[in-house]
Enzyme design. Structure first.
Site, PDB file in Angstrom:
ATOM      1  N   LYS A 275       0.435   5.819   4.034  1.00 51.97           N
ATOM      2  CA  LYS A 275      -0.228   5.110   5.124  1.00 51.97           C
ATOM      3  C   LYS A 275       0.837   4.646   6.106  1.00 51.97           C
ATOM      4  CE  LYS A 275      -3.347   1.317   6.098  1.00 51.97           C
ATOM      5  NZ  LYS A 275      -4.165   0.239   5.533  1.00 51.97           N
TER       6      LYS A 275
ATOM      7  N   LYS B  16      -3.064   8.720   5.870  1.00 51.49           N
ATOM      8  CA  LYS B  16      -3.695   8.002   6.975  1.00 51.49           C
ATOM      9  C   LYS B  16      -2.671   7.590   8.027  1.00 51.49           C
ATOM     10  CE  LYS B  16      -6.597   4.077   7.771  1.00 51.49           C
ATOM     11  NZ  LYS B  16      -7.146   2.870   7.269  1.00 51.49           N
TER      12      LYS B  16
HETATM   13  C1  PBG Z   1      -6.433  -2.587   5.678  1.00 56.02           C
HETATM   14  C2  PBG Z   1      -6.909  -1.306   6.199  1.00 56.02           C
HETATM   15  C3  PBG Z   1      -6.705  -0.799   7.498  1.00 56.02           C
HETATM   16  C4  PBG Z   1      -7.423   0.379   7.579  1.00 56.02           C
HETATM   17  C5  PBG Z   1      -8.025   0.596   6.346  1.00 56.02           C
HETATM   18  N1  PBG Z   1      -7.684  -0.449   5.490  1.00 56.02           N
HETATM   19  C6  PBG Z   1      -6.006  -1.378   8.666  1.00 56.02           C
HETATM   20  C7  PBG Z   1      -4.618  -1.776   8.544  1.00 56.02           C
HETATM   21  O1  PBG Z   1      -3.873  -1.382   7.646  1.00 56.02           O
HETATM   22  O2  PBG Z   1      -4.228  -2.580   9.382  1.00 56.02           O
HETATM   23  C8  PBG Z   1      -7.521   1.214   8.829  1.00 56.02           C
HETATM   24  C9  PBG Z   1      -8.839   1.824   9.096  1.00 56.02           C
HETATM   25  C10 PBG Z   1      -9.007   2.412  10.428  1.00 56.02           C
HETATM   26  O3  PBG Z   1      -8.217   2.208  11.376  1.00 56.02           O
HETATM   27  O4  PBG Z   1     -10.014   3.112  10.579  1.00 56.02           O
HETATM   28  N2  PBG Z   1      -5.542  -2.558   4.643  1.00 56.02           N
END
Ligand code: PBG
Length: 326
Positions: A196, A251
């Site tokens: 991520k 992601k």
């Molecule tokens: C939080 C989380 C996020 C997303 C999924 N879980 C945001 C972040 O890490 O700030 C992003 C989802 C998206 O942008 O569609 N842990």
């Protein structure tokens, strides 16, 4: 011209093109993310057209529609009221919080629908970070992992079929696997947000769940990955595989197709790609301006993610794709 090879022959009609087509996506590959909250009325998310924050009643209605449309999995994200937030995110463990209530209600009404629950503290912390802070304001890894373990267990208890740690702390997959097993949840799957990135594409999501503080973007770069790196992605996935992850997430998706493809070549586990809120929002925005064809861009974005090697895709487009195919 005297050509031996004429690749265009394989493109000469729609029927031939469909015979030689290498990838596709279908409703069975798609996971619908859903935002919920604890208010009387459901409301639209301004930066994400067609996306709502649903109360639990409307969530159940939505699930009924999704099941009817053939969607098999949803990921539920709570927008928590500010007065429930604190520095440690303790509300996450409160059995009456909106996420745990929603998981119980959906599992009871739609036992066959696969429920994915995020494991991270950001919905519940008043600073919006995914972990707890030490005295210097740094994210404290090991203490965070301890809370995440408890969070995963209460989510499993409430009916999550899959828990998905999205926090990027070190060692959390192994620790959560152990905690789930100790609590009797050997059957609960672990889908790791293994790769991520600290991405700008999460902006609209943070609007939706209210984890943004003021105007400045929240900097998660001491735990989420540097967008400049790719070898590090392999390091992350290999450790999560070893720690017992069942599935892996990369992601965002669209700007990281090289990473999806690299992960595909390095591990045998199923891979999910998460088409983040910003990827969704930018297609809507450009289409609204008349600058891109909405459906074609949407479908191409998903096809590209599959072509890169993702088995499943988290996408805010899931429901409308299912509707278009029904
Ligand atoms: C939080 C989380 C996020 C997303 C999924 N879980 C945001 C972040 O890490 O700030 C992003 C989802 C998206 O942008 O569609 N842990």
């Amino acid at each position: 011209m005297n050509l031996t090879m004429r690749p265009r022959r394989n493109r000469k009609s729609s029927a031939i093109r469909s015979l030689v087509r290498e990838t596709s996506f279908s409703v069975s590959n798609l996971i619908q993310p859903i935002f919920i909250w604890d208010r009387e009325k459901s409301e639209a998310v301004p930066s994400m057209p067609r996306v709502m924050r649903l109360n639990v009643e409307d969530l159940l209605r939505e699930c009924e529609a999704l099941v009817r449309l053939g969607i098999s999995a949803i990921a539920i994200f709570p927008a928590i009221e500010p007065h429930h937030k604190d520095i440690q995110g303790l509300h996450g463990l409160n059995p009456d919080n909106v996420l745990l209530r929603a998981l119980r209600a959906v599992k009871e009404a739609f036992p066959e629908l696969v429920l994915i629950a995020d494991v991270a503290l950001d919905p519940y912390t008043n600073h919006g970070h995914d972990g707890v802070l030490d005295a210097q304001g740094r994210i404290e890894n090991d203490e965070t992992v301890e809370i995440l373990c408890k969070l995963a267990v209460v989510e499993a208890q409430a009916g999550a079929d899959i828990v998905a740690p999205s926090d990027m702390m070190d060692g959390r997959i192994g620790a959560i696997r152990y905690a789930l097993d100790q609590a009797g949840f050997q059957g609960t799957s672990l889908m790791s947000y293994a790769v991520k990135y600290a991405s700008a594409y999460y902006g609209p999501f943070r609007d939706a769940v209210g984890s943004k503080l003021g105007k400045s973007a929240l900097d998660k770069s001491t735990y989420q990955m540097d967008p400049a790196n790719s070898r590090e992605a392999i390091r992350e996935v290999l450790s999560d595989v070893e720690e017992g992850a069942d599935m892996l997430i990369v992601k965002p998706a669209g700007a990281y197709l090289d990473i999806i493809s690299m992960v595909r070549e390095n591990v045998v586990l199923p891979i999910a790609a998460y088409q983040a809120s910003g990827e969704y929002a930018q297609i809507h925005a450009a289409a609204n301006l008349g600058w891109l064809d909405y459906e074609r861009t949407r479908d191409e974005s998903l096809l590209a993610i599959r072509r890169a090697g993702a088995d499943m895709i988290f996408t805010y487009f899931a429901r409308e794709i299912a509707e278009a195919n029904s």
